[in-house]
Motif scaffolding. Structure first.
Motif, mmCIF file in Angstrom:
data_model
loop_
_atom_site.group_PDB
_atom_site.id
_atom_site.type_symbol
_atom_site.label_atom_id
_atom_site.label_comp_id
_atom_site.label_asym_id
_atom_site.label_seq_id
_atom_site.Cartn_x
_atom_site.Cartn_y
_atom_site.Cartn_z
ATOM 1 N N PRO A 53 72.907 2.602 9.848
ATOM 2 C CA PRO A 53 72.996 2.160 8.457
ATOM 3 C C PRO A 53 71.841 1.204 8.132
ATOM 4 N N ALA A 54 71.464 1.160 6.860
ATOM 5 C CA ALA A 54 70.287 0.365 6.452
ATOM 6 C C ALA A 54 70.410 -1.099 6.854
ATOM 7 N N SER A 55 71.649 -1.616 6.868
ATOM 8 C CA SER A 55 71.841 -3.044 7.174
ATOM 9 C C SER A 55 71.460 -3.384 8.614
ATOM 10 N N LEU A 56 71.356 -2.384 9.493
ATOM 11 C CA LEU A 56 71.030 -2.661 10.895
ATOM 12 C C LEU A 56 69.549 -2.444 11.229
ATOM 13 N N LEU A 57 68.788 -1.954 10.268
ATOM 14 C CA LEU A 57 67.414 -1.552 10.586
ATOM 15 C C LEU A 57 66.542 -2.719 11.045
ATOM 16 N N TYR A 64 63.983 -4.461 19.250
ATOM 17 C CA TYR A 64 63.455 -3.325 20.026
ATOM 18 C C TYR A 64 62.269 -2.731 19.257
ATOM 19 N N PRO A 65 61.137 -3.437 19.273
ATOM 20 C CA PRO A 65 60.024 -3.032 18.394
ATOM 21 C C PRO A 65 59.484 -1.629 18.658
ATOM 22 N N THR A 66 59.725 -1.062 19.848
ATOM 23 C CA THR A 66 59.148 0.262 20.125
ATOM 24 C C THR A 66 60.038 1.412 19.650
ATOM 25 N N ILE A 67 61.185 1.085 19.106
ATOM 26 C CA ILE A 67 62.119 2.164 18.729
ATOM 27 C C ILE A 67 61.591 2.968 17.528
ATOM 28 N N ASN A 68 61.926 4.254 17.505
ATOM 29 C CA ASN A 68 61.620 5.095 16.338
ATOM 30 C C ASN A 68 62.822 5.057 15.416
ATOM 31 N N LEU A 69 62.668 4.348 14.314
ATOM 32 C CA LEU A 69 63.800 4.198 13.404
ATOM 33 C C LEU A 69 63.702 5.162 12.244
ATOM 34 N N GLY A 70 64.856 5.609 11.763
ATOM 35 C CA GLY A 70 64.896 6.429 10.552
ATOM 36 C C GLY A 70 65.904 5.857 9.572
ATOM 37 N N GLY A 71 65.616 5.995 8.274
ATOM 38 C CA GLY A 71 66.606 5.671 7.253
ATOM 39 C C GLY A 71 67.478 6.899 7.012
ATOM 40 N N GLN A 72 68.579 6.713 6.303
ATOM 41 C CA GLN A 72 69.491 7.842 6.041
ATOM 42 C C GLN A 72 69.310 8.421 4.646
ATOM 43 N N ASP A 73 68.513 7.750 3.843
ATOM 44 C CA ASP A 73 68.273 8.206 2.466
ATOM 45 C C ASP A 73 67.222 7.278 1.864
#
Ligand code: PEP
Length: 253
Positions: A53-57, A64-73
Motif C-alpha cells: 500500500p502507498a502508506s508503506l512505500l 531497504y534502499p535497493t528494493i524495487n518498489l511499485g505503486g498499485q495505481d
C-alpha cells in the motif's frame, strides 16, 4: 530485444502491516535484487517488484534502499485537487520505479475505462515510472470463447496513449483473467500459453506476466510457459513461506 529476466510482482492490495513489510523484505531482499535499478536499466537484474500500500512505500525505501518498489495505481494527472489519490510524481519521489495500472479491481470498483488507463500509463512514463498494465477477460467472456477478442480491445485501447505519444518507453503487460483473481481458480496452462503467444505477436519486446491465484504449488508450472516472463501475485505474496516457494520456482531465491 526482450531480456530474459523473470519478474515476480507482489501486489499487497489494501493488506499488510509495517511489521509484515519488514519480515518480508528482510527475508527476501538479500536473495533477490541488490542492484540499484533505474528506469533505463530496469529491465536488467530485476526479479522482485514489491507493491505494498502507498502508506508503506517511503518507510520501505528508507530501510531497504535497493528494493524495487511499485505503486498499485496512479492518477492520470500530474498533480491537483484530487483528494485521496496519488500521482505518479509522488510515487517517483517515494523511490518507486514501477506502477500497476488497470488492475481489474480498479476497473471494477472505480469504473476505470481503457481510456483512463491509457492516460495513466502515459503519465506514469512521463514521470519516469514503468507501468505494469493489466488486462483480462471476465468469466462470461472466457466461457463464450471471447478471451482473445476482449484482450485485443483492452490492449489496443489501454496502450493507445503510449503508442501515439511515447515511443521506446519500457512497459510491462500482465494478463490477469478476472475470474482467476483471488478466487483460487487459475487459467489452464494451455490457456495461458495461447494468450501469451497471442500477446507476444503484438508485443515482441514487452515483458508479459501472468496473474490470477498464483501459489507455491502452481508457480513452477506457470513460469516455464513460453512467453511468460513472470507472475503477478496477490494473496500468496502476503505469506512469507508461500512467497519464498514462488521465488524459488522462479530461480530467484
Ligand atoms: C492480483 O492481485 O493481481 C492477483 C492476481 O491476486 P491473486 O494472486 O490473489 O489472485
Amino acid at each position: 530485444m526482450l531480456n530474459q529476466n523473470t519478474y515476480i510482482v507482489s501486489n499487497w492490495k489494501m493488506n499488510g502491516t509495517n511489521a509484515l513489510m519488514h519480515d518480508m523484505v528482510k527475508t527476501f531482499i538479500e536473495k533477490t535484487v541488490t542492484k540499484k535499478v533505474t528506469p533505463e536499466s530496469a529491465h536488467t537484474n530485476v526479479s522482485w517488484i514489491f507493491c505494498p500500500p502507498a502508506s508503506l512505500l517511503t518507510e520501505t525505501k528508507r530501510h531497504y534502499p535497493t528494493i524495487n518498489l511499485g505503486g498499485q495505481d496512479c492518477h492520470p494527472k500530474r498533480a491537483g485537487a484530487f483528494t485521496g489519490d496519488i500521482s505518479a510524481l509522488l510515487l517517483k519521489e517515494s523511490g518507486v520505479y514501477y506502477v500497476i495500472i488497470g488492475h481489474s479491481e480498479r476497473r471494477q470498483h472505480h469504473n476505470e475505462s481503457n481510456a483512463i488507463i491509457a492516460e495513466k500509463a502515459c503519465m506514469a512514463i512521463e514521470c519516469g515510472l514503468i507501468p505494469i498494465i493489466c488486462i483480462g477477460e471476465s468469466e462470461e467472456n472466457y466461457i463464450k470463447g471471447q478471451t482473445l477478442a476482449v484482450l485485443n480491445d483492452q490492449l489496443t485501447e489501454s496502450l493507445s496513449g503510449i503508442r501515439q505519444h511515447i515511443t521506446q518507453a519500457p512497459f510491462i503487460v500482465a494478463y490477469e483473467p478476472i475470474w482467476a483473481i483471488g478466487t483460487g481458480k487459475t487459467a489452464t496452462l494451455t490457456d495461458i500459453e495461447k494468450v501469451h503467444s497471442f500477446l507476444r505477436k503484438q508485443l515482441p519486446d514487452t515483458p508479459l506476466l501472468y496473474g490470477g491465484s498464483v501459489t507455491a504449488s502452481n508457480a513452477g508450472d506457470i513460469l516455464p510457459i513460453p512467453h511468460v516472463n513472470g507472475v503477478l501475485v496477490g494473496d500468496a505474496s502476503l505469506k512469507v513461506d508461500e512467497f519464498k516457494a514462488i521465488l524459488e520456482a522462479a530461480g530467484a531465491y
